[in-house]
Design a protein around this motif. Structure first.
Motif, PDB file in Angstrom:
ATOM      1  N   VAL A 104     -34.784 -36.134   5.094  1.00 56.78           N
ATOM      2  CA  VAL A 104     -34.677 -37.576   5.306  1.00 56.78           C
ATOM      3  C   VAL A 104     -35.160 -37.868   6.728  1.00 56.78           C
ATOM      4  O   VAL A 104     -34.536 -37.442   7.702  1.00 56.78           O
ATOM      5  N   PHE A 105     -36.284 -38.578   6.827  1.00 57.37           N
ATOM      6  CA  PHE A 105     -36.920 -38.835   8.118  1.00 57.37           C
ATOM      7  C   PHE A 105     -36.499 -40.192   8.662  1.00 57.37           C
ATOM      8  O   PHE A 105     -36.068 -41.082   7.920  1.00 57.37           O
ATOM      9  N   ARG A 106     -36.706 -40.379   9.955  1.00 60.76           N
ATOM     10  CA  ARG A 106     -36.459 -41.682  10.576  1.00 60.76           C
ATOM     11  C   ARG A 106     -37.633 -42.631  10.372  1.00 60.76           C
ATOM     12  O   ARG A 106     -37.469 -43.845  10.392  1.00 60.76           O
TER      13      ARG A 106
ATOM     14  N   ARG B  11     -30.315 -34.190   8.839  1.00 61.46           N
ATOM     15  CA  ARG B  11     -29.921 -35.564   8.508  1.00 61.46           C
ATOM     16  C   ARG B  11     -29.591 -35.665   7.016  1.00 61.46           C
ATOM     17  O   ARG B  11     -28.607 -36.306   6.627  1.00 61.46           O
ATOM     18  N   LYS B  12     -30.414 -35.043   6.184  1.00 60.92           N
ATOM     19  CA  LYS B  12     -30.158 -35.029   4.739  1.00 60.92           C
ATOM     20  C   LYS B  12     -28.839 -34.332   4.423  1.00 60.92           C
ATOM     21  O   LYS B  12     -28.012 -34.845   3.654  1.00 60.92           O
ATOM     22  N   ILE B  13     -28.638 -33.149   5.020  1.00 65.21           N
ATOM     23  CA  ILE B  13     -27.417 -32.385   4.766  1.00 65.21           C
ATOM     24  C   ILE B  13     -26.194 -33.170   5.210  1.00 65.21           C
ATOM     25  O   ILE B  13     -25.181 -33.246   4.503  1.00 65.21           O
ATOM     26  N   ASP B  14     -26.280 -33.772   6.379  1.00 65.11           N
ATOM     27  CA  ASP B  14     -25.132 -34.529   6.901  1.00 65.11           C
ATOM     28  C   ASP B  14     -24.799 -35.723   6.017  1.00 65.11           C
ATOM     29  O   ASP B  14     -23.616 -36.062   5.839  1.00 65.11           O
ATOM     30  N   ARG B  15     -25.824 -36.374   5.460  1.00 66.21           N
ATOM     31  CA  ARG B  15     -25.562 -37.484   4.549  1.00 66.21           C
ATOM     32  C   ARG B  15     -24.781 -37.010   3.331  1.00 66.21           C
ATOM     33  O   ARG B  15     -23.856 -37.682   2.866  1.00 66.21           O
ATOM     34  N   LEU B  16     -25.143 -35.841   2.799  1.00 65.33           N
ATOM     35  CA  LEU B  16     -24.441 -35.302   1.640  1.00 65.33           C
ATOM     36  C   LEU B  16     -23.007 -34.909   1.997  1.00 65.33           C
ATOM     37  O   LEU B  16     -22.061 -35.205   1.243  1.00 65.33           O
ATOM     38  N   LEU B  17     -22.834 -34.249   3.133  1.00 64.32           N
ATOM     39  CA  LEU B  17     -21.495 -33.858   3.550  1.00 64.32           C
ATOM     40  C   LEU B  17     -20.630 -35.079   3.839  1.00 64.32           C
ATOM     41  O   LEU B  17     -19.425 -35.086   3.541  1.00 64.32           O
TER      42      LEU B  17
ATOM     43  N   ASP C  63     -28.511 -43.315  -4.178  1.00 59.50           N
ATOM     44  CA  ASP C  63     -29.532 -43.728  -3.218  1.00 59.50           C
ATOM     45  C   ASP C  63     -30.822 -42.964  -3.495  1.00 59.50           C
ATOM     46  O   ASP C  63     -30.810 -41.733  -3.571  1.00 59.50           O
ATOM     47  N   ALA C  64     -31.933 -43.679  -3.643  1.00 54.92           N
ATOM     48  CA  ALA C  64     -33.235 -43.074  -3.906  1.00 54.92           C
ATOM     49  C   ALA C  64     -34.060 -43.033  -2.622  1.00 54.92           C
ATOM     50  O   ALA C  64     -34.017 -43.967  -1.818  1.00 54.92           O
ATOM     51  N   PHE C  65     -34.851 -41.941  -2.450  1.00 54.91           N
ATOM     52  CA  PHE C  65     -35.670 -41.832  -1.244  1.00 54.91           C
ATOM     53  C   PHE C  65     -36.914 -40.965  -1.491  1.00 54.91           C
ATOM     54  O   PHE C  65     -37.242 -40.065  -0.740  1.00 54.91           O
ATOM     55  N   GLY C  66     -37.623 -41.289  -2.582  1.00 58.09           N
ATOM     56  CA  GLY C  66     -38.770 -40.497  -2.999  1.00 58.09           C
ATOM     57  C   GLY C  66     -39.863 -40.378  -1.964  1.00 58.09           C
ATOM     58  O   GLY C  66     -40.534 -39.340  -1.872  1.00 58.09           O
ATOM     59  N   ALA C  67     -40.094 -41.425  -1.157  1.00 55.92           N
ATOM     60  CA  ALA C  67     -41.149 -41.370  -0.148  1.00 55.92           C
ATOM     61  C   ALA C  67     -40.880 -40.260   0.863  1.00 55.92           C
ATOM     62  O   ALA C  67     -41.822 -39.670   1.417  1.00 55.92           O
ATOM     63  N   HIS C  68     -39.622 -39.953   1.106  1.00 53.74           N
ATOM     64  CA  HIS C  68     -39.273 -38.889   2.049  1.00 53.74           C
ATOM     65  C   HIS C  68     -39.641 -37.514   1.474  1.00 53.74           C
ATOM     66  O   HIS C  68     -40.001 -36.603   2.225  1.00 53.74           O
ATOM     67  N   TYR C  69     -39.552 -37.394   0.141  1.00 48.91           N
ATOM     68  CA  TYR C  69     -39.946 -36.115  -0.460  1.00 48.91           C
ATOM     69  C   TYR C  69     -41.458 -35.919  -0.379  1.00 48.91           C
ATOM     70  O   TYR C  69     -41.941 -34.805  -0.170  1.00 48.91           O
ATOM     71  N   ALA C  70     -42.202 -36.994  -0.552  1.00 46.71           N
ATOM     72  CA  ALA C  70     -43.658 -36.879  -0.420  1.00 46.71           C
ATOM     73  C   ALA C  70     -44.031 -36.358   0.963  1.00 46.71           C
ATOM     74  O   ALA C  70     -44.906 -35.481   1.111  1.00 46.71           O
ATOM     75  N   GLU C  71     -43.378 -36.873   2.011  1.00 49.92           N
ATOM     76  CA  GLU C  71     -43.645 -36.407   3.367  1.00 49.92           C
ATOM     77  C   GLU C  71     -43.202 -34.958   3.559  1.00 49.92           C
ATOM     78  O   GLU C  71     -43.894 -34.162   4.204  1.00 49.92           O
ATOM     79  N   THR C  72     -42.049 -34.606   3.016  1.00 50.60           N
ATOM     80  CA  THR C  72     -41.570 -33.227   3.109  1.00 50.60           C
ATOM     81  C   THR C  72     -42.575 -32.272   2.492  1.00 50.60           C
ATOM     82  O   THR C  72     -42.935 -31.238   3.078  1.00 50.60           O
ATOM     83  N   LEU C  73     -43.052 -32.612   1.306  1.00 47.71           N
ATOM     84  CA  LEU C  73     -44.018 -31.758   0.610  1.00 47.71           C
ATOM     85  C   LEU C  73     -45.339 -31.681   1.347  1.00 47.71           C
ATOM     86  O   LEU C  73     -45.988 -30.631   1.369  1.00 47.71           O
ATOM     87  N   ARG C  74     -45.761 -32.788   1.941  1.00 47.23           N
ATOM     88  CA  ARG C  74     -47.000 -32.751   2.726  1.00 47.23           C
ATOM     89  C   ARG C  74     -46.890 -31.744   3.861  1.00 47.23           C
ATOM     90  O   ARG C  74     -47.808 -30.944   4.084  1.00 47.23           O
ATOM     91  N   LEU C  75     -45.775 -31.755   4.566  1.00 45.27           N
ATOM     92  CA  LEU C  75     -45.588 -30.824   5.677  1.00 45.27           C
ATOM     93  C   LEU C  75     -45.554 -29.383   5.182  1.00 45.27           C
ATOM     94  O   LEU C  75     -46.148 -28.491   5.808  1.00 45.27           O
ATOM     95  N   TRP C  76     -44.879 -29.127   4.066  1.00 42.22           N
ATOM     96  CA  TRP C  76     -44.864 -27.776   3.505  1.00 42.22           C
ATOM     97  C   TRP C  76     -46.268 -27.350   3.092  1.00 42.22           C
ATOM     98  O   TRP C  76     -46.694 -26.217   3.379  1.00 42.22           O
ATOM     99  N   ARG C  77     -46.986 -28.242   2.418  1.00 40.06           N
ATOM    100  CA  ARG C  77     -48.327 -27.899   1.923  1.00 40.06           C
ATOM    101  C   ARG C  77     -49.281 -27.612   3.079  1.00 40.06           C
ATOM    102  O   ARG C  77     -50.058 -26.649   3.027  1.00 40.06           O
ATOM    103  N   GLU C  78     -49.229 -28.419   4.116  1.00 38.18           N
ATOM    104  CA  GLU C  78     -50.114 -28.206   5.256  1.00 38.18           C
ATOM    105  C   GLU C  78     -49.803 -26.893   5.944  1.00 38.18           C
ATOM    106  O   GLU C  78     -50.722 -26.155   6.338  1.00 38.18           O
ATOM    107  N   ARG C  79     -48.528 -26.574   6.101  1.00 36.30           N
ATOM    108  CA  ARG C  79     -48.165 -25.304   6.727  1.00 36.30           C
ATOM    109  C   ARG C  79     -48.562 -24.118   5.849  1.00 36.30           C
ATOM    110  O   ARG C  79     -49.048 -23.099   6.351  1.00 36.30           O
ATOM    111  N   PHE C  80     -48.378 -24.247   4.528  1.00 31.91           N
ATOM    112  CA  PHE C  80     -48.787 -23.179   3.607  1.00 31.91           C
ATOM    113  C   PHE C  80     -50.292 -22.926   3.713  1.00 31.91           C
ATOM    114  O   PHE C  80     -50.746 -21.783   3.753  1.00 31.91           O
ATOM    115  N   THR C  81     -51.072 -24.006   3.785  1.00 30.98           N
ATOM    116  CA  THR C  81     -52.531 -23.868   3.897  1.00 30.98           C
ATOM    117  C   THR C  81     -52.916 -23.236   5.228  1.00 30.98           C
ATOM    118  O   THR C  81     -53.797 -22.347   5.278  1.00 30.98           O
ATOM    119  N   GLU C  82     -52.277 -23.668   6.307  1.00 32.05           N
ATOM    120  CA  GLU C  82     -52.584 -23.124   7.632  1.00 32.05           C
ATOM    121  C   GLU C  82     -52.302 -21.627   7.707  1.00 32.05           C
ATOM    122  O   GLU C  82     -52.960 -20.905   8.461  1.00 32.05           O
TER     123      GLU C  82
END
Length: 426
Positions: A177-179, A194-200, A360-379
């Motif tokens: 969950v990004f700012r 931030r995501k973990i703390d929201r769940l806790l 609470d829905a926050f799909g746009a945050h998952y798109a960003e999370t996946l982008r960061l993972w994908r870019e790091r995987f490619t690098e």
């Protein structure tokens, strides 16, 4: 960390191209399925129908271009491309990418267009005959107690080192969950906390809370809960995850507060003040959703709270695909199925004493999370090679991460945080 199940390494660029495919490891990628001329002709017609009106450019070697303009899909081997689609549908589409028979400079962009039009890609008459042509889920991938262990192992026991290459230092493999957007990889650890703390916070976890976690991951949520003073029992079916999570708990000096067990959720015992389960329901399977939610109910003390994070898909698409075998199930998450919001609500209502109190829905945050993972995987492609994974595996995971990101960018997929509550005993 340890490396599990090493693969033969083939040094190659990100695009597989003409590089040989290991037929022993990837039999359905190495061999183009036999397809008669009528099958290939029908497949080509379906492709023309599906892609011709989309905001894409699909270019074939003979110069033919389909689509109305947009992200480019370059089909390098039309015969193989149509043969795979004609025999195994979307599984064949993914395997064709793994084989290097098509490519896209902007893979996420192309897949986002396809995801945005997913319901209309297959003509209505073929949709109505889906049960006749779609592949069925293998019985061996049912999420029985034994099947679930095998299914989880095929993904999460690949290699702790592999996941560490593209995840952040928290080793959290779920949506952050990004700012704000766009996000940077350096911000990912804080976003995961931030995501973990929201769940806790949803579960009201604090000093003395007896917390059950279903799905350990690599232990970050358990560590963070224990730091609040909770006593955590965390369940996983992955030996690789259990071993590393236990190591992290010991290193944090929290072994007296956290117990990590190799245990199916159906085998859990005791009662707890709170339960947290992050992106675990996707691996349960529709057949066992009632069992999963009844387990939450049975393990939760009266007055307790469940914080659940779940990836969801549209209800009509879930109903259409729940019995069919998909590329994701074949290569990434065997036995998995994303629920819909309606399916979660109905299962909770009909099979438990729990109530859905908040979502609470926050799909746009998952798109960003996946982008960061994908870019790091490619690098870090060479590091992936060094772990013993070949070029087909890299294309497989590139497609998986891009495919998932596209699902969230298009709105086809979403991710929810749920609060489920249980009335106190009177």
């Amino acid at each position: 960390m340890t490396t599990a199940h090493p693969r033969p390494t083939t040094r190659a660029g990100a695009a597989a191209g003409p590089a040989p495919v290991d037929a022993g490891r990837w039999p359905d990628v190495a061999a183009v399925p036999r397809a008669s001329r009528p099958v290939r002709t029908v497949a080509a017609a379906v492709v023309r129908h599906a892609l011709g009106g989309l905001p894409l450019r699909v270019r074939f070697p003979d110069g033919t271009i389909l689509g109305r303009g947009g992200p480019l899909i370059e089909v390098r081997n039309p015969d193989a491309f149509h043969a795979r689609i004609g025999t195994t549908g979307l599984i064949g589409f993914g395997e064709s990418y793994m084989a290097g028979e098509w490519d896209a400079p902007d893979l996420v962009g192309a897949l986002t267009v396809l995801a945005s039009h997913a319901a209309a890609l297959v003509p209505a008459p073929l949709q109505r005959l889906r049960r006749l042509w779609a592949l069925r889920q293998p019985a061996a991938q049912r999420n029985t107690a034994t099947g679930a262990r095998d299914n989880i192992s095929r993904h999460y026991d690949l290699s702790n080192d592999l996941f560490a290459l593209f995840l952040d230092d928290t080793l959290t493999y779920s949506s952050a969950v990004f700012r704000g957007f766009p996000a940077e990889h350096a911000l990912l650890p804080a976003a995961q906390h931030r995501k973990i703390d929201r769940l806790l916070d949803l579960a009201e976890v604090g000093e003395g809370t007896r917390l059950l976690e279903i799905g350990t991951g690599w232990g970050e949520l358990a560590l963070r809960a224990a730091a609040r003073g909770a006593h955590v029992t965390s369940l996983t079916l992955s030996r690789e995850q259990r071993d590393l999570a236990r190591q992290r708990v010991r290193e944090a000096g929290l072994a007296d507060r956290v117990a990590i067990e190799l245990c199916d959720y159906r085998e859990a015992e005791g009662t707890y003040d709170a339960i947290v389960s992050v992106e675990m329901i996707e691996a349960v399977g529709a057949e066992f959703w009632p069992v999963y939610f009844r387990t939450l109910d049975e393990r939760l003390a009266p007055g307790g709270r469940v914080a659940l994070q779940a990836i969801t898909m549209p209800h009509d698409r879930m109903l259409a695909s729940r019995d069919t075998h998909t590329w994701i199930q074949k290569y990434i998450f065997p036995g998995g199925l994303l629920p819909s919001v309606e399916a979660v609500d109905r299962t909770v209502r009909e099979h438990t004493r729990l109530a859905v109190t908040r979502r609470d829905a926050f799909g746009a945050h998952y798109a960003e999370t996946l982008r960061l993972w994908r870019e790091r995987f490619t690098e870090r492609a060479e590091d992936v090679d060094d772990l013993g994974f070949d070029h087909v595996f890299r294309r497989l995971w590139t497609f998986y991460l891009a495919y998932s990101e596209a699902g969230f960018r298009s709105g086809y997929l979403d991710v929810q945080q749920y609060l489920l509550t249980k009335e106190p005993t009177r």
